[in-house]
Each structure stands twice: as structure tokens, then as C-alpha cells.
Design a protein around this motif. Structure first.
Motif, short mmCIF file in Angstrom:
data_model
loop_
_atom_site.label_atom_id
_atom_site.label_comp_id
_atom_site.label_asym_id
_atom_site.label_seq_id
_atom_site.Cartn_x
_atom_site.Cartn_y
_atom_site.Cartn_z
N VAL A 75 3.24 3.61 0.79
CA VAL A 75 3.88 2.62 -0.07
C VAL A 75 3.73 1.28 0.62
CG1 VAL A 75 6.00 1.87 -1.22
CG2 VAL A 75 5.51 4.32 -0.98
N TRP A 76 2.89 0.39 0.07
CA TRP A 76 2.53 -0.85 0.75
C TRP A 76 2.84 -2.06 -0.10
CZ3 TRP A 76 -3.30 0.77 0.97
CH2 TRP A 76 -3.43 1.99 1.66
N HIS A 77 2.97 -3.19 0.58
CA HIS A 77 2.89 -4.48 -0.10
C HIS A 77 1.44 -4.94 -0.03
CE1 HIS A 77 3.36 -8.89 -0.66
NE2 HIS A 77 4.35 -8.53 -1.45
N SER A 78 1.04 -5.75 -1.00
CA SER A 78 -0.36 -6.21 -1.05
C SER A 78 -0.78 -6.95 0.21
CB SER A 78 -0.58 -7.11 -2.27
OG SER A 78 0.31 -8.22 -2.25
N SER A 79 0.17 -7.56 0.93
CA SER A 79 -0.15 -8.28 2.16
C SER A 79 -0.68 -7.37 3.26
CB SER A 79 1.08 -9.04 2.67
OG SER A 79 2.13 -8.14 2.94
N GLU A 80 -0.52 -6.04 3.10
CA GLU A 80 -1.01 -5.06 4.07
C GLU A 80 -2.27 -4.37 3.59
OE1 GLU A 80 2.67 -2.71 5.63
OE2 GLU A 80 2.95 -3.00 3.48
N PHE A 81 -2.77 -4.70 2.43
CA PHE A 81 -3.65 -3.80 1.69
C PHE A 81 -4.91 -3.38 2.44
CE2 PHE A 81 -7.10 -2.95 -1.31
CZ PHE A 81 -6.58 -1.80 -1.89
N LEU A 82 -5.79 -4.30 2.77
CA LEU A 82 -7.09 -3.90 3.32
C LEU A 82 -6.97 -3.14 4.64
CD1 LEU A 82 -9.63 -6.77 2.60
CD2 LEU A 82 -9.67 -4.43 1.77
N THR A 83 -6.09 -3.60 5.51
CA THR A 83 -5.93 -2.91 6.80
C THR A 83 -5.53 -1.46 6.59
OG1 THR A 83 -5.34 -4.94 7.97
CG2 THR A 83 -4.63 -2.86 8.95
N ARG A 84 -4.57 -1.23 5.71
CA ARG A 84 -4.10 0.14 5.47
C ARG A 84 -5.13 0.96 4.67
NH1 ARG A 84 0.94 1.81 6.57
NH2 ARG A 84 2.51 0.32 7.24
N PHE A 85 -5.78 0.32 3.71
CA PHE A 85 -6.73 1.05 2.88
C PHE A 85 -7.91 1.56 3.71
CE2 PHE A 85 -10.00 1.69 -0.34
CZ PHE A 85 -9.28 2.33 -1.35
#
Length: 447
Positions: A188-198
Motif C-alpha cells: 500500500v503506497w503513496h505515489s511519491s514512493e512509486f517507482l522505487t517500490r515498483f
């Protein structure tokens, strides 16, 4: 960069994103064009390296402002730090012109910002977070402190220290906003974390992904996941009836012109409210036309082919997110309640505005507020403070209530930084003139 505790800087910047990077450029260009004593500056940035919305540098995502609204051009068209100068230095000027667009990709604009920032590494302490401001105890005359003191927290392996400043410019950026009661975790992420987590996932293993939000980031993430997770059902959860179009027509875009800041700042309450009533669709919870059309076309093609993966859940809100082992269940509310089981839920739900109160620390009581409890800000972005506070505290962000829609946006960044630099220079000049006009006390006479 090692800011020295013994020095007194004319400007200490809290944060080193695009806004204070633009300020650093304005200060350097002022110093190179005057015979006066140059302004000294030091910046503190909590990130370990320069970065601006790195987790939203999606492939093919473009800027929503023209390249001429870079960090220098509107203030100084001849600046060596303009986007055009960057293209020339990179050997891509002709190629960019042949591309026939005003809007570079977000990745290229980030490369431009990094290129500029590389010229100021001697002024920036990365991995350093400012934790508060206080009055310096090293002043002279009537026992009053002469400067502001900036306390810098120690990160891993770093000691806490402080530096003194005549002026502080706060630019700590926006704060990610999640719906009330929703907590982030590994799925469950906020968009500000997106690429790193993806990048830590295997997209081919994803079966269902929910993207919550109605703005540009939500639409771009929905498109990206649809492209990169070939087996996933992609659910776009939208509180409105589909995405709303961003108004980027010429007359509407004038709300981001430098002159519009004066219209807002000096306008009546009614005029200010009209800005928000009529023009929030230029920036807030809206999506560019090409992205909307692309997503709709994809959805329609899937209907024609009878193999749907892209779903738009309109007029729908998220009530709760529950984790049960490896399962993530999203409670959806649209007149009726239903649960959606997903592997990943991304909240592109925007940001809270910059709130400087945490940085102000001990100096917060000296900063005056209006009837609504908001910080009072002068036209030059300087906080209104009590007379006992030396120096100035300036804000780059958090001034929407006084300066309007462009307060935290790139559109007016070059002019805003120039106005702050000019304010600091002018006030220093006045202070020097006052000092020179003071009568000299006879030798031996006590004050």
C-alpha cells in the motif's frame, strides 16, 4: 560542502529542491553582476543527493509547463542556467527543436535540474535535515541576538551542529497525503514512493492493482501499470465521474503569470476566492488531454476485443484498506459497499501544502498570524515577524493563502526566487546605510 559554525551566512536555505536551487542561481548571478560584497549562502537538504519527484519519472511522462518556465529564464533570459543552455551543453539543442514540443519529458527536465545543481555542490550539505531555528546567543549590543541560528540534525554517522544566518529561506516541499485511516505498507503506497517500490516487484506476477486518485499522477500510474504488468487487472478508483480535463488554454494559464501574484496578493477577498473557484482546474485533480484520450482508447479497444484488463470505477471512494497475510482488500464505496482484492494499491491522492511550523521551532512565537491562524507573509515572501527578531525568514511554498495558485509550483519559480534575492539585497543595503548614518560615540563614553 561543509558549512562552518563560525561563519554567518547571508542566506541559509532549508531544503534544496528546484525552488532553492533557483534561489542559488539568482544569488550567484547577482554576485557576478555587482561590485558590492557578494552574498554568502549555504543550503541543507535531507536527501542524500539532488532529486525532484524521482518516483514519478515515468517513461514518456511529460512536464505540464513549457520548457521556458525553467528555474532562470523568466527572471533572466540570458542565464547560463536556462533549459536552452542545458540543451546546448548536452548537444541536444537541435534535436529538441526538431521534436517540435514545448514540453520536455519529466526525465529530461530532471536531468536539467541535476545539471544545474552540480554547479552548487560547494554550497549544499546533502543528508542534512534542519530540525529548528532559534535566536543566536552570539549577538552584541543591548544583549540582543544579532542573527538567526539554524540547527541541523545529525543523520547516520553525523553530529548535530548549527550555523548562523542573516536570512533563512524555507523550502521543504510538499507532504504526501493519504486518506484518513489508511496506512502504507509494502503493498500500500503513496505515489511519491512509486517507482522505487515498483522496481522491487515482479510485474508479471501481479494479478490486480488499484490506483486511487483523479489527478495527473493517478492517470500516469494507471497507464504505466497497464503497460508493465501484462497479466494484471488494473482498477482506477476515481471519486469523480472519470478524469477531468486540465485547462491549459491561454487565458486560464495567465493565473500562473508573475503579474497574477500581484493581482492575488493585493486583491480583495472576493477576487482571491474567484481565483480558486474558477481556476483550480488548471492544476488540481485534473489530467492532460492526451493522457485521458490514451486511457479511454485503451479501455474501448479492450471492450471491442472482449478482453478487459483496464477498469474505471467512477464516483467511488476508498473507505478502508485491510491486510490479511499476503492479501490486500480495498473497501470501495459507491452507494454500496464492495471489497476488491488486489496485490497492490497505490494512492495518488496528492500532497499537503508546505507547513513551516516544524522548522520554525523556537522562532514560531515571533511569527505573526492572521485571523484564521495562518502565517502572515509580505509580498516578497518574507514572514511578518516581531521587531525583536533579527534578519528575515522567507517561504518558498506554503503561501497559497497570500500569493495564490502558483506558490508551490514551477511556473513562477524563477521570478519568485529573484524577488526573494532582491529583497535580501535591498534590506542589507538599507541596513548598511543606517549603520553608516549612526553618530559615532566619543571615545570612553559608555552606552
Amino acid at each position: 560542502m561543509g558549512a562552518r559554525e563560525t561563519d554567518v551566512y547571508d542566506v541559509v536555505g532549508v531544503g534544496f529542491g528546484p525552488s532553492n536551487l533557483s534561489l542559488a542561481v539568482a544569488i550567484q548571478e547577482h554576485n557576478s553582476s555587482t561590485s558590492d560584497r557578494p552574498l554568502t549562502a549555504a543550503f541543507f537538504e535531507r536527501q542524500e543527493a539532488f532529486g525532484w519527484h524521482r518516483n514519478m519519472l515515468l517513461p514518456a511522462a511529460t512536464m505540464q509547463i513549457p520548457f521556458l518556465k525553467d528555474i532562470a529564464t523568466f527572471r533572466n533570459p540570458a542565464s547560463r542556467y536556462s533549459f536552452v543552455a542545458y540543451l546546448h551543453a548536452s548537444g541536444r539543442l537541435a534535436g529538441f527543436v526538431n521534436n517540435q514540443t514545448f514540453f520536455p519529458t519529466r526525465r529530461e527536465f530532471h536531468q536539467y535540474l541535476e545539471w544545474v545543481a552540480a554547479n552548487f555542490t560547494d554550497q549544499v550539505s546533502y543528508g542534512s535535515e534542519v530540525v529548528g531555528l532559534r535566536l543566536s546567543g552570539q549577538g552584541a549590543g543591548a544583549g540582543a541576538p544579532a542573527h538567526l541560528e539554524v540547527e541541523v540534525g545529525g543523520g547516520a554517522g553525523r553530529q548535530r551542529n548549527s550555523v548562523r544566518a542573516r536570512n533563512v529561506v524555507v523550502s521543504t516541499g510538499l507532504v504526501p497525503r493519504m486518506p484518513e485511516g489508511v496506512l502504507g505498507d509494502d503493498r500500500v503506497w503513496h505515489s511519491s514512493e512509486f517507482l522505487t517500490r515498483f522496481r522491487g516487484l515482479k510485474p508479471a506476477d501481479l494479478r490486480a492493482v488499484a490506483v486511487v486518485g483523479a489527478g495527473q499522477s493517478a492517470a500516469e500510474i494507471t497507464r504505466f501499470v497497464h503497460d508493465t504488468a501484462p497479466h494484471a487487472q488494473v482498477y482506477s478508483v476515481i471519486p469523480s465521474y472519470g478524469y477531468a480535463l486540465a485547462d491549459d488554454t491561454p487565458f486560464a494559464n495567465q493565473v500562473f503569470d508573475p503579474a497574477a501574484v500581484d493581482d492575488y496578493y493585493f486583491g480583495t477577498d472576493r477576487a482571491r476566492q474567484a481565483f480558486w473557484d474558477y481556476h483550480t482546474n488548471t492544476n488540481y485533480s485534473v489530467v492532460d488531454d492526451d493522457v485521458i484520450r490514451d486511457l479511454y482508447r485503451r479501455s474501448y479497444d479492450e471492450q471491442v476485443n472482449g478482453a478487459r484488463r483496464l477498469h474505471f470505477l467512477n464516483l467511488t471512494r476508498v473507505g478502508e484498506v485491510k491486510r490479511a497475510g499476503d492479501e490486500t482488500r480495498v473497501l470501495l464505496m459507491n452507494g454500496e459497499r464492495r471489497e476488491l482484492e488486489v496485490d497492490l494499491c497505490v494512492f495518488a491522492t496528492g500532497y499537503h501544502g508546505m507547513e513551516p511550523a516544524g522548522v520554525l521551532g523556537d522562532l514560531a512565537p515571533y511569527c505573526l498570524r492572521d485571523e484564521a491562524g495562518r502565517l502572515r507573509v509580505e509580498r516578497d515572501y518574507r514572514l511578518v515577524t516581531g521587531p525583536e527578531l533579527p534578519g528575515g525568514i522567507y517561504l518558498q511554498g506554503g503561501t497559497e493563502h497570500t500569493h495564490g495558485l502558483s506558490s508551490s509550483l514551477l511556473s513562477n519559480i524563477a521570478v519568485r526566487s529573484g524577488e526573494i534575492a532582491e529583497s535580501i539585497v535591498s534590506r542589507h543595503r538599507i541596513e548598511r546605510e543606517l549603520e553608516q548614518a549612526l553618530p559615532v560615540e566619543p571615545a570612553g563614553k559608555a552606552r
